[in-house]
Scaffold this active site. Structure first.
Site, short mmCIF file in Angstrom:
data_model
loop_
_atom_site.label_atom_id
_atom_site.label_comp_id
_atom_site.label_asym_id
_atom_site.label_seq_id
_atom_site.Cartn_x
_atom_site.Cartn_y
_atom_site.Cartn_z
N GLY B 199 0.81 -1.22 0.00
CA GLY B 199 0.00 0.00 0.00
C GLY B 199 0.83 1.25 0.00
O GLY B 199 1.98 1.26 -0.44
N LEU B 225 -3.82 -5.84 -5.95
CA LEU B 225 -2.76 -4.85 -5.72
C LEU B 225 -1.60 -5.37 -4.86
O LEU B 225 -1.82 -5.92 -3.79
CB LEU B 225 -3.39 -3.62 -5.03
CG LEU B 225 -2.49 -2.37 -5.01
CD1 LEU B 225 -2.25 -1.83 -6.39
CD2 LEU B 225 -3.11 -1.32 -4.11
N ASP B 226 -0.39 -5.17 -5.32
CA ASP B 226 0.84 -5.56 -4.60
C ASP B 226 0.93 -7.06 -4.35
O ASP B 226 1.71 -7.51 -3.49
CB ASP B 226 0.97 -4.81 -3.26
CG ASP B 226 1.10 -3.31 -3.44
OD1 ASP B 226 1.47 -2.88 -4.56
OD2 ASP B 226 0.86 -2.57 -2.49
N GLU B 227 0.15 -7.85 -5.09
CA GLU B 227 0.15 -9.30 -4.87
C GLU B 227 0.63 -10.08 -6.09
O GLU B 227 0.64 -11.30 -6.08
CB GLU B 227 -1.26 -9.78 -4.49
CG GLU B 227 -1.78 -9.26 -3.16
CD GLU B 227 -1.09 -9.87 -1.96
OE1 GLU B 227 -0.29 -10.81 -2.11
OE2 GLU B 227 -1.34 -9.36 -0.85
#
Lengths: 282, 282, 282, 282
Positions: B199, B225-227
């Protein structure tokens, strides 16, 4: 005779001067000194390693403590004063995996770590013979009754004047009474690069996420699991060929190194708490 | 004439033999080859860099593709075949911070990165002149209307035959249509050591947590997101003296290095997807 | 039943195909394979880890050796074939400092190192009890008569079928007969980042030169002191506060890690000689 | 108004006290302070970053210098006092390879490096346009007449009040007059991990020796080539697949990072000479 003084307090002008004038008055000479003023918390941190003129003399030490207390009170300092070559009494707790324990035993014997291992505690009997071979006391504990266990541990800590506790891959959660009784005096090695992979089986988590570096984290234990102030961290490169067993093997080396550093920093009074963070004077 | 073939498929005996016999039939010589059989997923991964006898010849290339298709179908392979020195067309997206962009521009010009930067897109005008000075097209976008933006980007990608997209500190979330249209073809640099500090404002998070190492992560973008699958990670040591501004400065160097490596691995077809993880043949 | 084959030979087209066809003929399945064609020396290097259908069966192994010999002769290969889980017999030589020895003993017991330590040899008696506690033979040697010592060592190596020798901080120079008898089969750990600080007291040299990183180097022993092919190197950051004693302490950790890696690579047949350099398939 | 004081002198009791009392007298508050007493050379080193009460005021600065001179004379100190946010004037010298120059220009513009680049000098014209695009003066020099060149450089240094010189991959040897005129004020980046691979073509030397890590070294220039005091070093892992061209590419990243750090340390007055070694207060 050499001493180590460390302190933290609200920052203001003249603190270094105050300490250095006190040392001068006491005919003490600075060997090594570190300071840090944290602009964020507005706190000041200092560690001084100094030499007094006399040989071992407890009157002198008492006088240092007494006179510095006045300064400390005036400036609202958290502080400690130790004879530099006095080794702290350490209790090590361990479960089945012994790589960190074996490493700490070797470094202590080899005089890389300035500690005295007073007692090794385990919820397994596997490490019994290794510990006894070094002439160190071993205590087998049961984790069935948590309340009784906490009392047993606190009693040992009291009786043996334990300065700090090292969780060298102890896979049980410590009771809250113990955590609160020894704030900033219990060091744990977590086998991940915190805050990534908190909780159980971090190497499995790391494998599943496909990270390219794995790590280990030495931190002080608080009642908030895996959230205590971080002392030291290390990482190593891994790749897609490595399964969880290989990740764990790579990880053991990081754990050994990181925990040994954290124990040395603590034993040499190099770590000061700054809220949830640490100041470490390397 | 040199080619790169990469492939993944369910693992079984004889795959290397099949590929090497095909290469022999086609009078091709292996320059470099890597394989990996993942015992966990039971998938096989391979990358071969090889040389054919002829000079540039599209008939020959067509023949390679046609004959290998038969093999690929038989073994249920995901695969690609590229002319080795053909540079992929790349679109870079960036917001205000230009350190990654400047680094990619320099490495491309200096021939460290085998790519052709076709277009730089930004929601700010700050980097306009830097991009134009290199003779590269610049497109200013508005992020107010997300649907319109996605269409605009997809249209540019189509029109310019973009091979892959690099988010070089693009601080907006990409739309799901774009993510799904280019699976494994959008590379993002996240300014933390994922999965730690997902995040926003990861350097502030890192400062607050008091970590002793900070990192950056290059990963493929997914709708989660961010994964997305991690390609490359790097870390640097930090200490208590460093404020968030200093952490960010240290971080910029890690970001530059990690993103440049990820872009090179992708451009050289060294990365294969293995579920949510990557196989990277360095 | 699993095997490891490694080989080097003059590079040419079809080598991977030849090996993979042979494996297919023998109903063997590749688990892991690495190749490298060195454009400079025009040599080809390969390591294959494969599985045969049968359980342990010495006829099968004989057949593999016999049939591969024909291939090897045709292509002028240097090669070796080993049963994958057969641990090599290792002789460790050590002087007074025991940190590398203790590390190798622990990793062997802990099954991180796939070796059998057959004998520990020392020109001091300090490590006698550590070695015997592990149930391993210990031989005390005198370094006064170099000729007699060489004969004694060669005789032990012969008698015990020693596969390779590890100099784990053995501070004497090996005789030339021994070096020539076991080319590429004696591993030394030198306590500097070679080629910097060859010869005696490298940590003192490093201190005097004021370097900011110190290192260790594992290399094969040749008659040319500190000049043998390098297997693995490591470094750690140091600073102006560290005296030679501290440098040596930091160095011990690097030495342990680097030597353990080199021993594992050798034991797993991952290292191939390429003139004065090595190819290491990690 | 903030200042930086650094000093070195023969070690003795009371030095920290003397400095901190002087600061207290001048109503100055310590922001950051580092000390080091070298037991080997028996010298003391100190750097203090402090704040005076007044806004910019040259009378105050004069008073600081005047009063501290008396202390410095008494204790035989080498010392310097600088206004903290005054950027030093820097002259950069470069040959054909521009990666370090480009990096220094970017970091200066991006305010990561607190310097003012007054002049870029080169024996090639390649970097002319890059330099001019930043609005910085460029001087093309001829290296044919060494005597004339030295005079030209010394004249520029004089005229422009150059504080220090950075050799950012300048592949010529500086004249002895220049080296002696600016002791501890010329920083060079050598593209190897000194003392390994001194002299020409270190990446070729590294390739030939088969090292597993390559490095770069920033050091002060003395008349003794590649032997000046080391400021900072870095390394990266390499392997057998990398040819000299790839080693050089890996090396460029190390060179950029190491040189940028060294320049920042020097610009922030963090480096003190300790004979042939340096004390660097990070």
């Amino acid at each position: 005779m050499e001493f180590i003084l460390n302190l933290s307090c609200p920052d203001k002008a003249g603190l270094v001067r105050t300490v250095s004038n006190w040392l001068f008055d006491k005919k003490c000479n600075i060997i090594d000194s570190d300071q840090f003023g944290d602009p964020e918390s507005a706190n000041f941190f200092m560690r001084v390693h100094f030499r007094g003129e006399s040989e071992h003399n407890s009157d002198f030490q008492d006088n240092l403590i007494q006179t510095f207390s006045l300064i400390a009170n005036e400036h609202r300092m958290s502080w400690g004063l130790w004879v530099a070559n006095e080794k702290p009494e350490v209790m090590i707790m361990v479960s089945k995996q012994d790589h960190c324990l074996v490493d700490l035993l070797y470094r202590t014997k080899n005089e890389e770590l300035p500690i005295k291992i007073a007692l090794v505690v385990s919820n397994h009997r596997d490490v019994h013979s290794i510990v006894n071979a070094e002439g160190i006391d071993f205590l087998h504990i049961s984790v069935d009754n948590k309340v009784k266990l906490e009392q047993e541990l606190l009693s040992e800590i009291e009786k043996r004047n334990i300065d700090f506790v090292v969780l060298a891959r102890y896979m049980q959660i410590l009771g809250p009474a113990l955590c609160r009784r020894l704030p900033g005096r219990i060091i744990n090695i977590h086998h991940s690069f915190l805050p990534g992979f908190k909780g159980a089986r971090p190497y499995h988590q790391a494998f599943d996420r496909g990270v390219k570096l794995i790590g280990a984290t030495a931190h002080y234990v608080t009642t908030d699991l895996d959230e205590g102030p971080i002392i030291e961290q290390g990482v190593e490169r891994v790749d897609h060929r490595m399964d969880t067993k290989t990740l764990a093997a790579v990880g053991r080396d990081i754990e050994r190194m990181v925990l040994a550093k954290a124990v040395r920093y603590h034993a040499e009074h190099r770590i000061l708490l700054n809220g949830q963070r640490t100041v470490v004077f390397h």
